[in-house]
Motif scaffolding. Structure first.
Motif, short mmCIF file in Angstrom:
data_model
loop_
_atom_site.label_atom_id
_atom_site.label_comp_id
_atom_site.label_asym_id
_atom_site.label_seq_id
_atom_site.Cartn_x
_atom_site.Cartn_y
_atom_site.Cartn_z
N TYR A 26 1.00 -1.16 -0.03
CA TYR A 26 -0.07 -0.04 0.05
C TYR A 26 0.79 1.05 0.03
N VAL A 27 1.23 1.81 -1.21
CA VAL A 27 2.04 2.84 -1.42
C VAL A 27 1.35 4.35 -1.26
N ILE A 28 2.11 4.95 -0.29
CA ILE A 28 1.68 6.33 -0.10
C ILE A 28 2.60 7.41 -0.18
N VAL A 71 2.44 1.37 3.52
CA VAL A 71 1.94 1.29 5.04
C VAL A 71 2.63 -0.17 5.26
N THR A 72 3.06 -0.28 6.72
CA THR A 72 3.35 -1.65 7.19
C THR A 72 2.58 -1.84 8.51
N ASN A 73 2.30 -0.72 9.28
CA ASN A 73 1.82 -1.01 10.54
C ASN A 73 0.68 0.32 10.64
N GLY A 74 -0.48 0.30 10.10
CA GLY A 74 -1.36 1.39 9.99
C GLY A 74 -2.05 1.75 11.54
N HIS A 75 -1.78 0.84 12.12
CA HIS A 75 -2.41 1.04 13.56
C HIS A 75 -1.44 1.45 14.72
N SER A 76 -0.21 1.55 14.30
CA SER A 76 0.64 2.18 15.14
C SER A 76 0.35 3.51 15.78
N TYR A 86 9.82 2.92 0.59
CA TYR A 86 9.45 2.08 -0.71
C TYR A 86 10.05 2.54 -1.81
N ALA A 87 10.89 1.80 -2.52
CA ALA A 87 11.11 2.18 -4.01
C ALA A 87 9.97 2.26 -5.13
N TYR A 88 9.37 3.25 -4.95
CA TYR A 88 8.09 3.48 -5.94
C TYR A 88 8.68 3.73 -7.33
N ALA A 89 8.62 2.89 -8.42
CA ALA A 89 8.97 3.01 -9.63
C ALA A 89 8.15 3.75 -10.60
N ASP A 90 6.92 3.85 -10.49
CA ASP A 90 6.14 4.98 -11.28
C ASP A 90 6.34 6.33 -10.79
N ASN A 91 5.62 7.12 -11.60
CA ASN A 91 5.47 8.66 -11.51
C ASN A 91 4.14 8.86 -11.34
N ALA A 92 3.49 9.15 -9.95
CA ALA A 92 1.99 9.43 -9.85
C ALA A 92 1.73 10.70 -9.96
N ASN A 93 2.53 11.89 -10.38
CA ASN A 93 2.15 13.15 -10.48
C ASN A 93 1.11 13.14 -11.64
#
Length: 162
Positions: A26-28, A71-76, A86-93
């Motif tokens: 889950y990439v943010i 997201v690794t521990n959303g309830h922390s 996270y090495a996100y390869a795409d461009n979300a712009n």
């Protein structure tokens, strides 16, 4: 009316990415989003039986994503413990622009009966990639170069008195 909004959010959802082994990430990311819109509305009564109404709204929004994480521990309890790099390869712009207009001519040709002639135009375009910055000339000027969807309607109503 003129509207300008700036949204800076450190935990904006970007995308769900699935690895080759089936692991879902889950990439943010941090988004810097700018939105500009202008709403125009005019009513003109030509005579008691004939009127014209017009509505138009040019709209543009740009988003620049940085610092993508997963997201690794959303309830922390600690905010920083919820995410890992996270090495996100795409461009979300993105750059989204839209122009909508509706024009209505109403003629009451006899009491209780009317003819409506409506013209609606919608233009919309979403550009992705290296477009995360807002530039007035490109973003607002490009509104009228996008493909248009035109709709022309005629509505006739007749009142019958028996």
């Amino acid at each position: 009316g003129f509207r300008f909004n700036r949204n800076k959010n450190d935990a904006q959802w970007v995308e769900n990415v699935e690895d080759a082994d089936g692991t879902l990430h889950y990439v943010i990311g941090r988004i810097d989003q700018k939105t500009v819109a202008l709403t125009f509305r005019a009513n003109y009564t030509i005579s008691p039986n004939l009127s014209f109404q017009s509505y138009a709204e040019p709209f543009t929004s740009t988003g620049d994503y940085q610092r993508c994480r997963e997201v690794t521990n959303g309830h922390s309890d600690r905010h920083d413990d919820r995410y890992t790099p996270y090495a996100y390869a795409d461009n979300a712009n993105f750059n989204f622009r839209s122009f909508r207009t509706t024009n209505v001519l109403r003629w009451e040709y006899k009491p209780g009966s009317a003819l409506f002639v409506v013209f609606n135009q919608g233009r919309q375009e979403r550009l992705e990639g290296d477009f995360g910055d807002f530039r007035v000339g490109r973003d607002v000027g490009g509104l009228f170069n996008t493909p248009a969807r035109n709709v022309f309607l005629v509505k006739f109503s007749q009142w019958f008195n028996f």
